[in-house]
Design a protein around this motif. Sequence first.
Motif, PDB file in Angstrom:
ATOM      1  N   PRO A 332       0.839  -1.210   0.000  1.00 26.47           N
ATOM      2  CA  PRO A 332       0.000   0.000   0.000  1.00 26.47           C
ATOM      3  C   PRO A 332       0.872   1.259   0.000  1.00 26.47           C
ATOM      4  CG  PRO A 332      -0.806  -1.585   1.612  1.00 26.47           C
ATOM      5  CD  PRO A 332       0.513  -2.110   1.132  1.00 26.47           C
ATOM      6  N   GLY A 333       0.477   2.210  -0.831  1.00 26.97           N
ATOM      7  CA  GLY A 333       1.185   3.475  -0.870  1.00 26.97           C
ATOM      8  C   GLY A 333       2.375   3.516  -1.803  1.00 26.97           C
ATOM      9  N   ARG A 334       2.641   2.431  -2.512  1.00 24.43           N
ATOM     10  CA  ARG A 334       3.813   2.433  -3.385  1.00 24.43           C
ATOM     11  C   ARG A 334       3.636   3.418  -4.534  1.00 24.43           C
ATOM     12  NH1 ARG A 334       3.613  -3.008  -7.162  1.00 24.43           N
ATOM     13  NH2 ARG A 334       1.533  -2.687  -8.012  1.00 24.43           N
ATOM     14  N   TYR A 345      11.197   2.960  -6.588  1.00 23.92           N
ATOM     15  CA  TYR A 345      11.729   2.904  -5.231  1.00 23.92           C
ATOM     16  C   TYR A 345      13.229   3.171  -5.309  1.00 23.92           C
ATOM     17  CZ  TYR A 345      12.702   1.184  -0.505  1.00 23.92           C
ATOM     18  OH  TYR A 345      13.109   1.068   0.819  1.00 23.92           O
ATOM     19  N   GLU A 346      13.579   4.439  -5.178  1.00 22.51           N
ATOM     20  CA  GLU A 346      14.961   4.864  -5.394  1.00 22.51           C
ATOM     21  C   GLU A 346      15.934   4.238  -4.404  1.00 22.51           C
ATOM     22  OE1 GLU A 346      12.425   6.905  -4.685  1.00 22.51           O
ATOM     23  OE2 GLU A 346      12.097   8.253  -6.406  1.00 22.51           O
TER      24      GLU A 346
END
Length: 474
Positions: A332-334, A345-346
Amino acid sequence: MTEKKRITFPENFWWGSAWSAEQAEGRGETGKAETVWERWYKEQPYRFYNRIDSSITTDHIHRYKEDVQLMKETGHNSFRVSISWARMFPDDGVGTVNPKAIAFYKDLFTEMNQNGIKVFANLYHFDMPAKLQDKGGWESRDVVDAYVHFADTCFKEFGDLVYHWFTFNEPLGPILGSYLEDFHYPNIIDFKRGAQAAFFTILAHAKAIQAFKKYSFESKIGVILNLSPTFPRSQNPADVQAAKIADLFYTRSFLDPMVKGEFPSALVDLLAQNQQLPADYTESDLTIISENTAQILGLNYYEPRRVKARSSAVNPESPFLPEWFFEPHIMPGRRMNEYRGWEIYEKGIHDLCMDIKNNYGNIESFISENGMGVANEERFMDESGQVIDDYRIDFIKDHLAYLWLAIEDGCNIKGYHLWTFIDCWSWINSYKNRYGLVSLDLPTQKRTIKKSGEFYKQLSDDNGFDYDVDLLVR
């Protein structure tokens, strides 16, 4: 409010990008054996987005001098190409070497070197000659021998022109696509055959390195792997175990033997328990693999892998697959790149580099691919026809900031290559998503540097950029 800090990368950092022969060159007139992609397109053109094949692509074979100048204009001091096995050996991947192919690659590599662009040469990027696939592809020892002969020929012909060599790009990809997930010809669903093909791919890597060692090159030879740090949904033991198994299949399966020279015992045990070990291997093979490992490692990073324990039972009649042991976790929230369906997603690039530092001897490495594919980029063109891709600039900066942090934390990272240079043909997705620093108008082949290409030139010239480092977390 925090102030931005100048992030500076090590001296002589490799700034560049990458692509492959099948995705960029076009067929040309040099002579070229049919590849598995050309055959698949003939058999099932409806599987390819907008029915676009690889016959022309970016037409690099005719436009390489123009393209090398565009490399300079976008800040490249290095560039990864692949050498087409099918072009070098147009008699179905074996037989007599093609002098026209040798001349093309020598001209290209000379042009790059004369313009201050280091040649990173990759020997295999998914483009198996179709007639060799008919002989078993990577399931065949004869094909391994043919690949080693191809590799040795390239070392002899181009060794004085190449800065670093790589045996394979993303060798896991053809195994997943050909034997598990139906996105690569010949579209077989059979894990055990895939395990055999994977083993012989690893053996081919080792034998190519063995051949390379006969020469006194200053260059190194390594491999390009697509690697994603694996995160469990939670610290529940079932989730943690699921993540460990996923990591064995997707990360350690190639990383351990190609860099350490040994297969992870937990994976071997798991495959043995399920009768999925390859049938054809010898102690001599294992010795060659153990004694001929990568000297340099390319890291392709696009997204993390998130998994959880299975919530449902496995159908015992279904084909054996890694997903017998875990399920993907949708966090959730990605943040997502909605066009490609990948999570952004650095921090994962830092996690990956730290894994290599802590568990693989801090082998000399570089980011060999990282990038953002976006559909319908003409929406973002200004009046002059330039793509204003600030989203790509932000993507690059955010990942580079975490790469800088990894270097600050002691990771032996020597460069960053973006995927890709000019918008290129992307397998069954053809031109659906664009990744380049330079846009391509396919009907006219006109190239136009995007805003990100201008940024990349400044980035390379400055060897860094300003960033709010207080936002970074370890």
